[in-house]
Write a protein that holds these residues in place. Structure first.
Motif, PDB file in Angstrom:
ATOM      1  N   ILE A 258      23.846  33.573  55.685  1.00 51.10           N
ATOM      2  CA  ILE A 258      24.759  32.435  55.595  1.00 51.10           C
ATOM      3  C   ILE A 258      24.972  32.031  54.136  1.00 51.10           C
ATOM      4  O   ILE A 258      26.095  31.769  53.699  1.00 51.10           O
ATOM      5  CB  ILE A 258      24.215  31.245  56.410  1.00 51.10           C
ATOM      6  N   VAL A 259      23.883  31.983  53.372  1.00 54.02           N
ATOM      7  CA  VAL A 259      23.978  31.639  51.954  1.00 54.02           C
ATOM      8  C   VAL A 259      24.894  32.622  51.223  1.00 54.02           C
ATOM      9  O   VAL A 259      25.751  32.231  50.419  1.00 54.02           O
ATOM     10  CB  VAL A 259      22.575  31.616  51.310  1.00 54.02           C
ATOM     11  N   ALA A 260      24.729  33.911  51.524  1.00 54.36           N
ATOM     12  CA  ALA A 260      25.555  34.929  50.877  1.00 54.36           C
ATOM     13  C   ALA A 260      27.021  34.795  51.287  1.00 54.36           C
ATOM     14  O   ALA A 260      27.929  34.972  50.465  1.00 54.36           O
ATOM     15  CB  ALA A 260      25.037  36.320  51.234  1.00 54.36           C
ATOM     16  N   GLU A 261      27.268  34.463  52.552  1.00 52.13           N
ATOM     17  CA  GLU A 261      28.645  34.359  53.037  1.00 52.13           C
ATOM     18  C   GLU A 261      29.388  33.190  52.404  1.00 52.13           C
ATOM     19  O   GLU A 261      30.549  33.325  51.998  1.00 52.13           O
ATOM     20  CB  GLU A 261      28.656  34.209  54.559  1.00 52.13           C
ATOM     21  N   PHE A 262      28.740  32.044  52.315  1.00 49.94           N
ATOM     22  CA  PHE A 262      29.450  30.839  51.892  1.00 49.94           C
ATOM     23  C   PHE A 262      29.266  30.477  50.416  1.00 49.94           C
ATOM     24  O   PHE A 262      30.067  29.708  49.877  1.00 49.94           O
ATOM     25  CB  PHE A 262      29.043  29.660  52.772  1.00 49.94           C
ATOM     26  N   ILE A 263      28.224  30.979  49.780  1.00 47.81           N
ATOM     27  CA  ILE A 263      27.988  30.611  48.384  1.00 47.81           C
ATOM     28  C   ILE A 263      28.265  31.783  47.447  1.00 47.81           C
ATOM     29  O   ILE A 263      29.100  31.680  46.554  1.00 47.81           O
ATOM     30  CB  ILE A 263      26.554  30.066  48.194  1.00 47.81           C
ATOM     31  N   SER A 264      27.580  32.909  47.656  1.00 53.82           N
ATOM     32  CA  SER A 264      27.870  34.106  46.861  1.00 53.82           C
ATOM     33  C   SER A 264      27.132  35.300  47.459  1.00 53.82           C
ATOM     34  O   SER A 264      25.923  35.206  47.730  1.00 53.82           O
ATOM     35  CB  SER A 264      27.430  33.936  45.404  1.00 53.82           C
ATOM     36  N   PRO A 265      27.824  36.451  47.632  1.00 60.10           N
ATOM     37  CA  PRO A 265      27.135  37.644  48.142  1.00 60.10           C
ATOM     38  C   PRO A 265      26.069  38.155  47.185  1.00 60.10           C
ATOM     39  O   PRO A 265      25.134  38.845  47.597  1.00 60.10           O
ATOM     40  CB  PRO A 265      28.274  38.661  48.299  1.00 60.10           C
ATOM     41  N   HIS A 266      26.184  37.802  45.906  1.00 60.43           N
ATOM     42  CA  HIS A 266      25.212  38.251  44.908  1.00 60.43           C
ATOM     43  C   HIS A 266      23.862  37.555  45.065  1.00 60.43           C
ATOM     44  O   HIS A 266      22.872  37.986  44.463  1.00 60.43           O
ATOM     45  CB  HIS A 266      25.754  38.014  43.500  1.00 60.43           C
ATOM     46  N   LEU A 267      23.827  36.503  45.872  1.00 57.82           N
ATOM     47  CA  LEU A 267      22.577  35.781  46.079  1.00 57.82           C
ATOM     48  C   LEU A 267      21.616  36.503  47.007  1.00 57.82           C
ATOM     49  O   LEU A 267      20.407  36.317  46.916  1.00 57.82           O
ATOM     50  CB  LEU A 267      22.868  34.386  46.654  1.00 57.82           C
ATOM     51  N   MET A 268      22.138  37.328  47.916  1.00 60.16           N
ATOM     52  CA  MET A 268      21.282  37.903  48.953  1.00 60.16           C
ATOM     53  C   MET A 268      20.126  38.705  48.354  1.00 60.16           C
ATOM     54  O   MET A 268      18.950  38.455  48.666  1.00 60.16           O
ATOM     55  CB  MET A 268      22.100  38.767  49.910  1.00 60.16           C
ATOM     56  N   HIS A 269      20.426  39.655  47.486  1.00 61.28           N
ATOM     57  CA  HIS A 269      19.376  40.491  46.899  1.00 61.28           C
ATOM     58  C   HIS A 269      18.436  39.663  46.031  1.00 61.28           C
ATOM     59  O   HIS A 269      17.214  39.856  46.071  1.00 61.28           O
ATOM     60  CB  HIS A 269      20.014  41.609  46.075  1.00 61.28           C
ATOM     61  N   LYS A 270      18.991  38.725  45.273  1.00 63.03           N
ATOM     62  CA  LYS A 270      18.148  37.910  44.396  1.00 63.03           C
ATOM     63  C   LYS A 270      17.187  37.031  45.188  1.00 63.03           C
ATOM     64  O   LYS A 270      16.033  36.849  44.816  1.00 63.03           O
ATOM     65  CB  LYS A 270      19.025  37.043  43.496  1.00 63.03           C
ATOM     66  N   LEU A 271      17.670  36.466  46.302  1.00 63.93           N
ATOM     67  CA  LEU A 271      16.799  35.625  47.130  1.00 63.93           C
ATOM     68  C   LEU A 271      15.747  36.457  47.851  1.00 63.93           C
ATOM     69  O   LEU A 271      14.622  35.995  48.055  1.00 63.93           O
ATOM     70  CB  LEU A 271      17.643  34.842  48.131  1.00 63.93           C
ATOM     71  N   GLU A 272      16.110  37.666  48.245  1.00 62.40           N
ATOM     72  CA  GLU A 272      15.124  38.554  48.860  1.00 62.40           C
ATOM     73  C   GLU A 272      14.000  38.841  47.879  1.00 62.40           C
ATOM     74  O   GLU A 272      12.810  38.815  48.232  1.00 62.40           O
ATOM     75  CB  GLU A 272      15.790  39.862  49.293  1.00 62.40           C
ATOM     76  N   GLN A 273      14.351  39.103  46.628  1.00 68.08           N
ATOM     77  CA  GLN A 273      13.339  39.345  45.597  1.00 68.08           C
ATOM     78  C   GLN A 273      12.480  38.104  45.379  1.00 68.08           C
ATOM     79  O   GLN A 273      11.253  38.198  45.259  1.00 68.08           O
ATOM     80  CB  GLN A 273      14.015  39.741  44.276  1.00 68.08           C
TER      81      GLN A 273
END
Length: 277
Positions: A258-273
């Motif tokens: 959800i965060v990646a969809e509405f805020i930025s797709p670039h967040l997904m990998h960074k948040l996983e890390q």
């Protein structure tokens, strides 16, 4: 129109603002926020985990990750960097001083989204076109707190949100303007279901803002107060019932999707890390 937006400072309210921003920029807007709903000491651990990701993690880790990695986003957070409108805390919505402050703005409309305070009669009478509230559950079936939880554990095929008027100091009893429903996905978490109500709910709000520019009151229907139930802060047994329906209260993958969809797709990998570390 002169609009005052009353929100809670959490992911869902901030997401709702994201959907409403383009329309709100056409109006004279002020925003007041509350910090919480209910007393923390009475909340079970499942609810505290959800609230952590709605608030502390959202305004802390996500904002920090965006700044650390210089991630571009048009999502505007309810924090010190918020610039579009005046954003002010509200500890008590019914004091004489606050009522006078609001009255001087001569508002046409109040919009309430997850706001943690109860409006009393004097405040209710201020806006010329009334107060509309987005309730994240179907009324009158699920009045009160976290109706989506009770909807999901009732094993229904759909759930939804309700746009209604606030005409008195009672909770979730006002006349219903519109209800939006969508399907339940049992492979998704409770928090996912709650968050995904806000795109639907904001569509209803946008429609109402458009109509209220030419009328003072929207068509609405009385609730049958003999129907439905009022729910207070959910307890451990409520979350156990949800688990028995094979629905998790929180799921990390749902959340970052959800965060990646509405805020930025670039967040997904960074948040996983960040989560792994």
């Amino acid at each position: 129109m002169r609009i005052i937006l009353f929100v809670n400072r959490d992911f869902e309210s901030n997401l709702a603002y994201y959907f409403l921003k383009e329309e709100l920029e056409k109006h004279d807007v002020k925003i007041y926020y509350s910090e919480s709903v209910g007393k923390k000491k009475l909340k079970p651990k499942d609810l505290l985990e959800i609230e952590f990701y709605e608030k502390e993690f959202f305004f802390g880790d996500i904002v920090a990750t965006i700044k650390q990695h210089n991630i571009a986003t048009d999502f505007e957070f309810f924090n010190e960097d918020f610039k579009s409108f005046e954003l002010l805390p509200c500890a008590n919505v019914n004091t004489a001083a606050f009522i006078e402050e609001v009255r001087q703005s001569e508002p046409d409309l109040f919009i309430s989204i997850r706001f943690g305070k109860i409006f009393r009669d004097e405040m209710i009478g201020i806006p010329k076109k009334g107060i509309i509230n987005l309730h994240s559950a179907i009324l009158p079936d699920y009045r009160g707190i976290m109706g989506t939880l009770h909807n999901l554990k009732d094993s229904r095929s759909d759930y939804g949100c309700t746009l209604h008027y606030i005409d008195s100091g009672t909770i979730d009893t006002g006349q219903i303007i519109k209800i939006a429903k969508t399907s339940i996905h049992k492979n998704r978490s409770l928090l996912w279901h709650i968050i995904m109500l806000y795109p639907l709910g904001c569509e209803m709000i946008l429609e109402c803002i458009q109509k209220l520019q030419v009328v003072n009151r929207l068509p609405s229907i009385e609730q049958d107060m003999a129907e439905g139930n009022y729910f207070s802060i959910p307890n451990h047994e409520d979350f156990t019932a949800l688990t028995n329906c094979s629905i998790a209260s929180f799921n990390w993958n749902d959340y970052i999707e959800i965060v990646a969809e509405f805020i930025s797709p670039h967040l997904m990998h960074k948040l996983e890390q960040r989560n792994e570390s």
